[in-house]
Motif scaffolding. Structure first.
Motif, PDB file in Angstrom:
ATOM      1  N   VAL A  91      -3.506  -7.223   7.662  1.00 45.84           N
ATOM      2  CA  VAL A  91      -2.134  -7.621   7.923  1.00 45.84           C
ATOM      3  C   VAL A  91      -1.612  -6.794   9.079  1.00 45.84           C
ATOM      4  CG1 VAL A  91      -1.619  -8.403   5.599  1.00 45.84           C
ATOM      5  CG2 VAL A  91      -1.365  -5.990   6.157  1.00 45.84           C
ATOM      6  N   ASP A  92      -0.702  -7.368   9.846  1.00 45.94           N
ATOM      7  CA  ASP A  92      -0.084  -6.643  10.947  1.00 45.94           C
ATOM      8  C   ASP A  92       1.001  -5.707  10.456  1.00 45.94           C
ATOM      9  OD1 ASP A  92      -1.754  -8.003  12.655  1.00 45.94           O
ATOM     10  OD2 ASP A  92      -0.312  -9.653  12.965  1.00 45.94           O
ATOM     11  N   ALA A  93       1.664  -6.061   9.399  1.00 42.79           N
ATOM     12  CA  ALA A  93       2.712  -5.215   8.828  1.00 42.79           C
ATOM     13  C   ALA A  93       2.530  -5.163   7.328  1.00 42.79           C
ATOM     14  CB  ALA A  93       4.104  -5.770   9.177  1.00 42.79           C
ATOM     15  N   GLY A  94       2.678  -4.004   6.789  1.00 35.44           N
ATOM     16  CA  GLY A  94       2.494  -3.822   5.368  1.00 35.44           C
ATOM     17  C   GLY A  94       1.751  -2.527   5.117  1.00 35.44           C
ATOM     18  N   ILE A  95       1.672  -2.156   3.869  1.00 36.08           N
ATOM     19  CA  ILE A  95       1.025  -0.916   3.488  1.00 36.08           C
ATOM     20  C   ILE A  95       0.079  -1.217   2.328  1.00 36.08           C
ATOM     21  CG2 ILE A  95       2.936  -0.299   1.959  1.00 36.08           C
ATOM     22  CD1 ILE A  95       2.384   2.620   2.568  1.00 36.08           C
ATOM     23  N   SER A  96      -1.107  -0.648   2.391  1.00 36.31           N
ATOM     24  CA  SER A  96      -2.091  -0.914   1.352  1.00 36.31           C
ATOM     25  C   SER A  96      -1.740  -0.131   0.093  1.00 36.31           C
ATOM     26  CB  SER A  96      -3.494  -0.535   1.844  1.00 36.31           C
ATOM     27  OG  SER A  96      -3.562   0.854   2.126  1.00 36.31           O
ATOM     28  N   LEU A  97      -2.344  -0.550  -1.017  1.00 40.94           N
ATOM     29  CA  LEU A  97      -2.077   0.107  -2.295  1.00 40.94           C
ATOM     30  C   LEU A  97      -2.544   1.566  -2.300  1.00 40.94           C
ATOM     31  CD1 LEU A  97      -0.947  -0.264  -5.110  1.00 40.94           C
ATOM     32  CD2 LEU A  97      -3.178  -1.088  -5.855  1.00 40.94           C
ATOM     33  N   PRO A  98      -3.724   1.901  -1.772  1.00 40.66           N
ATOM     34  CA  PRO A  98      -4.086   3.321  -1.707  1.00 40.66           C
ATOM     35  C   PRO A  98      -3.128   4.147  -0.851  1.00 40.66           C
ATOM     36  CG  PRO A  98      -6.044   1.958  -1.474  1.00 40.66           C
ATOM     37  CD  PRO A  98      -4.869   1.036  -1.406  1.00 40.66           C
ATOM     38  N   ALA A  99      -2.625   3.559   0.235  1.00 41.44           N
ATOM     39  CA  ALA A  99      -1.652   4.289   1.049  1.00 41.44           C
ATOM     40  C   ALA A  99      -0.352   4.510   0.282  1.00 41.44           C
ATOM     41  CB  ALA A  99      -1.378   3.519   2.342  1.00 41.44           C
ATOM     42  N   LEU A 100       0.045   3.519  -0.517  1.00 39.08           N
ATOM     43  CA  LEU A 100       1.244   3.684  -1.329  1.00 39.08           C
ATOM     44  C   LEU A 100       1.042   4.776  -2.381  1.00 39.08           C
ATOM     45  CD1 LEU A 100       4.092   2.695  -2.055  1.00 39.08           C
ATOM     46  CD2 LEU A 100       3.035   1.034  -3.591  1.00 39.08           C
ATOM     47  N   VAL A 101      -0.157   4.849  -2.967  1.00 35.97           N
ATOM     48  CA  VAL A 101      -0.440   5.913  -3.928  1.00 35.97           C
ATOM     49  C   VAL A 101      -0.370   7.276  -3.249  1.00 35.97           C
ATOM     50  CG1 VAL A 101      -2.219   6.870  -5.437  1.00 35.97           C
ATOM     51  CG2 VAL A 101      -1.773   4.419  -5.440  1.00 35.97           C
ATOM     52  N   ALA A 102      -0.835   7.366  -1.992  1.00 36.57           N
ATOM     53  CA  ALA A 102      -0.721   8.623  -1.261  1.00 36.57           C
ATOM     54  C   ALA A 102       0.738   9.016  -1.054  1.00 36.57           C
ATOM     55  CB  ALA A 102      -1.437   8.501   0.090  1.00 36.57           C
ATOM     56  N   VAL A 103       1.602   8.030  -0.795  1.00 36.59           N
ATOM     57  CA  VAL A 103       3.031   8.321  -0.658  1.00 36.59           C
ATOM     58  C   VAL A 103       3.617   8.746  -2.002  1.00 36.59           C
ATOM     59  CG1 VAL A 103       5.267   7.301  -0.093  1.00 36.59           C
ATOM     60  CG2 VAL A 103       3.269   6.772   1.296  1.00 36.59           C
ATOM     61  N   VAL A 104       3.141   8.142  -3.089  1.00 32.80           N
ATOM     62  CA  VAL A 104       3.597   8.546  -4.423  1.00 32.80           C
ATOM     63  C   VAL A 104       3.228  10.003  -4.694  1.00 32.80           C
ATOM     64  CG1 VAL A 104       3.272   8.139  -6.894  1.00 32.80           C
ATOM     65  CG2 VAL A 104       3.586   6.216  -5.343  1.00 32.80           C
ATOM     66  N   VAL A 105       2.067  10.431  -4.224  1.00 34.53           N
ATOM     67  CA  VAL A 105       1.670  11.836  -4.386  1.00 34.53           C
ATOM     68  C   VAL A 105       2.634  12.753  -3.631  1.00 34.53           C
ATOM     69  CG1 VAL A 105      -0.152  13.511  -3.892  1.00 34.53           C
ATOM     70  CG2 VAL A 105      -0.743  11.252  -4.801  1.00 34.53           C
ATOM     71  N   VAL A 106       3.076  12.320  -2.445  1.00 30.35           N
ATOM     72  CA  VAL A 106       4.073  13.103  -1.708  1.00 30.35           C
ATOM     73  C   VAL A 106       5.384  13.177  -2.495  1.00 30.35           C
ATOM     74  CG1 VAL A 106       5.417  13.229   0.424  1.00 30.35           C
ATOM     75  CG2 VAL A 106       3.020  12.536   0.504  1.00 30.35           C
ATOM     76  N   ALA A 107       5.788  12.050  -3.080  1.00 28.54           N
ATOM     77  CA  ALA A 107       7.005  12.052  -3.892  1.00 28.54           C
ATOM     78  C   ALA A 107       6.865  12.962  -5.103  1.00 28.54           C
ATOM     79  CB  ALA A 107       7.337  10.631  -4.332  1.00 28.54           C
ATOM     80  N   LEU A 108       5.699  12.951  -5.740  1.00 24.99           N
ATOM     81  CA  LEU A 108       5.469  13.835  -6.883  1.00 24.99           C
ATOM     82  C   LEU A 108       5.511  15.296  -6.468  1.00 24.99           C
ATOM     83  CD1 LEU A 108       2.616  11.913  -8.754  1.00 24.99           C
ATOM     84  CD2 LEU A 108       5.034  12.066  -9.389  1.00 24.99           C
ATOM     85  N   THR A 109       5.092  15.604  -5.246  1.00 26.75           N
ATOM     86  CA  THR A 109       5.202  16.975  -4.743  1.00 26.75           C
ATOM     87  C   THR A 109       6.665  17.400  -4.649  1.00 26.75           C
ATOM     88  OG1 THR A 109       3.166  16.671  -3.474  1.00 26.75           O
ATOM     89  CG2 THR A 109       4.584  18.507  -2.842  1.00 26.75           C
ATOM     90  N   GLY A 110       7.511  16.499  -4.169  1.00 27.05           N
ATOM     91  CA  GLY A 110       8.940  16.805  -4.129  1.00 27.05           C
ATOM     92  C   GLY A 110       9.533  16.992  -5.513  1.00 27.05           C
ATOM     93  N   VAL A 111       9.109  16.156  -6.460  1.00 25.05           N
ATOM     94  CA  VAL A 111       9.600  16.303  -7.840  1.00 25.05           C
ATOM     95  C   VAL A 111       9.171  17.643  -8.419  1.00 25.05           C
ATOM     96  CG1 VAL A 111       9.414  15.367 -10.173  1.00 25.05           C
ATOM     97  CG2 VAL A 111       9.687  13.820  -8.229  1.00 25.05           C
ATOM     98  N   LEU A 112       7.920  18.028  -8.173  1.00 26.32           N
ATOM     99  CA  LEU A 112       7.414  19.295  -8.690  1.00 26.32           C
ATOM    100  C   LEU A 112       8.161  20.478  -8.087  1.00 26.32           C
ATOM    101  CD1 LEU A 112       5.290  20.755 -10.416  1.00 26.32           C
ATOM    102  CD2 LEU A 112       3.769  20.686  -8.434  1.00 26.32           C
ATOM    103  N   LEU A 113       8.409  20.445  -6.786  1.00 25.83           N
ATOM    104  CA  LEU A 113       9.142  21.538  -6.151  1.00 25.83           C
ATOM    105  C   LEU A 113      10.583  21.596  -6.646  1.00 25.83           C
ATOM    106  CD1 LEU A 113       9.112  23.802  -4.072  1.00 25.83           C
ATOM    107  CD2 LEU A 113       9.680  22.115  -2.310  1.00 25.83           C
ATOM    108  N   SER A 114      11.198  20.426  -6.853  1.00 25.43           N
ATOM    109  CA  SER A 114      12.557  20.401  -7.376  1.00 25.43           C
ATOM    110  C   SER A 114      12.627  20.969  -8.788  1.00 25.43           C
ATOM    111  CB  SER A 114      13.093  18.966  -7.359  1.00 25.43           C
ATOM    112  OG  SER A 114      14.392  18.894  -7.894  1.00 25.43           O
ATOM    113  N   LEU A 115      11.670  20.602  -9.631  1.00 21.04           N
ATOM    114  CA  LEU A 115      11.644  21.142 -10.993  1.00 21.04           C
ATOM    115  C   LEU A 115      11.372  22.644 -10.987  1.00 21.04           C
ATOM    116  CD1 LEU A 115       9.709  18.356 -12.936  1.00 21.04           C
ATOM    117  CD2 LEU A 115      12.157  18.865 -13.012  1.00 21.04           C
ATOM    118  N   ALA A 116      10.494  23.093 -10.097  1.00 25.71           N
ATOM    119  CA  ALA A 116      10.216  24.526 -10.014  1.00 25.71           C
ATOM    120  C   ALA A 116      11.467  25.304  -9.622  1.00 25.71           C
ATOM    121  CB  ALA A 116       9.092  24.781  -9.007  1.00 25.71           C
ATOM    122  N   GLY A 117      12.264  24.744  -8.711  1.00 21.92           N
ATOM    123  CA  GLY A 117      13.491  25.421  -8.335  1.00 21.92           C
ATOM    124  C   GLY A 117      14.525  25.419  -9.442  1.00 21.92           C
ATOM    125  N   ARG A 118      14.585  24.368 -10.222  1.00 22.77           N
ATOM    126  CA  ARG A 118      15.585  24.286 -11.281  1.00 22.77           C
ATOM    127  C   ARG A 118      15.192  25.105 -12.508  1.00 22.77           C
ATOM    128  NH1 ARG A 118      18.872  19.962  -9.806  1.00 22.77           N
ATOM    129  NH2 ARG A 118      17.936  18.667  -8.203  1.00 22.77           N
TER     130      ARG A 118
END
Length: 549
Positions: A91-118
């Protein structure tokens, strides 16, 4: 060693020594490790638990964890099979499912850092803060287990979640690759939490650490949208090479050593605050009280002092005071604002993923994203339920107070619905119909937010049920269902429309009727059972429901 100074026995001006009453032998102060071991031994001696009971609890916890992981693998595997096959021509535009999972891992990193701070990450709560921190011993020996607890927990959670995503959702068949991904996630999570601990030793405020985590979480969907426009595609989840795993292990070891060397530099106030928040969060999780857990995480990163104050000159009357208070509480909670924004971008991300852009993906996006946004809008009502004296001071009936408190969640969820259903409409080619359905369903989320915020506490005086988290009241599930129950009922037309792929006029009409019903049910102060007893002419306040005369 006990000592007592007799009256008049100490005169610093004349160099007099105090008169000691008690044992006269003196020695060096005990180490922090010995104090910690003595406390643990005293607690175990008075706990009354045997080794067999401990092994039974460990066995129970391991079996429950294994069953949970197996169920999660089954659910993710079923979801993977329900998704359509990836496009073969690209596809010319769009994101694959493995790439989306990689972005989810980045989001989980933010959640983990936020919980560690709280939550600290290093803290001493309860009796530990009252007794240990006042002793003239080295704090490293006292705080060493506390400094290891959260990094190990974060590493375990990261390894399990990433391994489940790789093996379940992405269908990874190579166990060596799955184990390597889990090991990399564990080391990365440990590095993130240990870095937050180093920041705590440098007197970086917990609010700053939590804010950085929230910003990372907010940047994850933006990164996914940018990748979708650019056509970012991955065939599989990136596997960490051996040199990167070795580098992460060395970094984790160095950070752990540095944190251990700097434990005595953490201020006592920071240790007490972190321990108090962590104890409150653990108690809320054990008792399955999501409202208390949200308060702990929100107040854990709140400012203790305000730089300025507002006069609220435009507030006139009780309704305006309620609305202003709810808006102020929402805007002052960065975590909830980020949570709403991220939840609003979830359906848009699903529309950009060819494997997810379908009935199943959009239905999950609407339900999960909507529920996440809904829980963020009811903070004012949850605080009012915790301190009902504020609402009772207003010259309004309780039913009107709850209806006024639906306005802020209703407006926020209306904006969320416009963004979410607009993404579905753009994908389906019928934006107007889907926007109308989203606007009609917004009151359901508002009613569910208020119903969940004002749900009663579990009845701990009744019979208890044994669970892996301890004894819980038998009716705790019915209490936790208050809020999600009206979501399930009120979103039936939305679910049917998503599965059909089109908005029928009859579904739009049914949705309006269900929204009115949900608002009416959620705005009341009496349960359904009490209303039925009133209809039958019985008084629920009297034993056995005596008939009123």
């Amino acid at each position: 060693m006990s000592a007592h100074v007799e009256p008049g026995g100490l005169d610093p001006a004349h160099g007099l020594e105090p008169v000691l009453v008690g044992p006269s032998d003196r020695g060096p102060a005990p180490s922090g490790r010995s104090i910690r071991r003595y406390t643990a031994a005293a607690a175990n001696q008075r706990g009354g638990a045997s080794l067999g009971q401990l092994l039974n609890d460990v066995y129970y916890a391991v079996i429950s964890l294994a069953i949970s992981i197996g169920m999660a693998l089954g659910i993710t595997g079923s979801l993977r099979e329900a998704l359509p096959e990836p496009p073969t021509g690209g596809v010319d535009a769009g994101i694959s499912l493995p790439a989306l999972v990689a972005v989810v891992v980045v989001a989980l990193t933010g959640v983990l850092l936020s919980l560690a701070g709280r939550l600290g990450p290093v803290g001493a709560g309860g009796a530990e803060a009252a007794w240990w921190l006042s002793l003239p011993v080295d704090r490293r020996g006292l705080l060493r287990p506390a400094s290891r607890r959260l990094p190990l927990l974060g590493a375990a959670a990261g390894a399990v979640i990433v391994a489940l995503l790789d093996a379940g959702l992405l269908g990874g068949e190579d166990m060596a690759q799955v184990l390597r991904a889990g090991l990399g996630a564990a080391l990365g999570a440990a590095v993130v939490v240990l870095a937050a601990g180093i920041g705590q030793t440098l007197q970086v405020s917990r609010r700053t650490t939590a804010l950085v985590g929230d910003l990372v979480l907010a940047a994850a969907p933006v990164l996914a949208l940018v990748g979708a426009v650019a056509g970012w595609s991955l065939d599989a989840l990136p596997t960490a090479p051996a040199w990167l795993l070795a580098l992460l292990a060395v970094a984790a070891g160095l950070l752990a050593w540095l944190l251990d060397r700097r434990l005595d530099r953490i201020p006592s106030r920071s240790l007490r605050e972190s321990g108090s928040v962590a104890s409150q969060a653990v108690g809320a999780m054990v008792s399955l009280d999501s409202r208390e857990l949200g308060r702990a995480l929100t107040d854990g990163a709140a400012r203790t002092r305000r730089r300025g104050s507002r006069r609220f000159r435009g507030v006139s009357g009780a309704p305006a005071a309620l609305l202003t208070a709810d808006v102020t509480v929402l805007l002052r909670s960065t975590r909830h604002v980020v949570q709403i924004v991220v939840a609003a971008l979830v359906p848009a991300l699903v529309a950009f993923v060819p494997q997810l852009a379908g009935p199943v993906g959009f239905l999950l996006a609407i339900l999960v994203g909507g529920y996440a946004a809904m829980t963020a809008t009811g903070e004012g009502a949850r605080r009012a339920e915790m301190a009902p004296v504020l609402d009772r001071l207003l010259p309004l009936p309780a039913g009107q107070v709850r209806r006024w408190r639906m306005i802020v969640p209703g407006v926020v969820m209306l904006l969320w619905s416009v963004a979410a259903f607009g993404s579905i409409g753009a994908w389906a080619g019928d934006v107007a119909s889907w926007l109308a359905l989203g606007i009609a369903s917004a009151p359901v989320w508002a009613g569910a937010a208020i119903r969940s915020a004002y749900r009663p506490a579990p009845n701990w005086a009744g019979p208890l049920v044994s669970t892996p988290m301890g004894a819980l009241p038998s009716g705790v599930t019915s209490v936790l269902a208050r809020g999600p129950d009206v979501v399930i009922l009120g979103m039936i037309p939305v679910a049917i429309a998503i599965l059909l792929g089109s908005v029928l006029p009859i579904l739009l009409g049914v949705q309006m009727v269900l929204s009115v019903i949900v608002v009416a049910v959620s705005g009341g102060t009496r349960t359904l059972m009490e209303r039925m007893q009133d209809t039958l002419g019985q008084d629920p306040a009297q034993p056995g429901g005596a008939v009123r005369r």
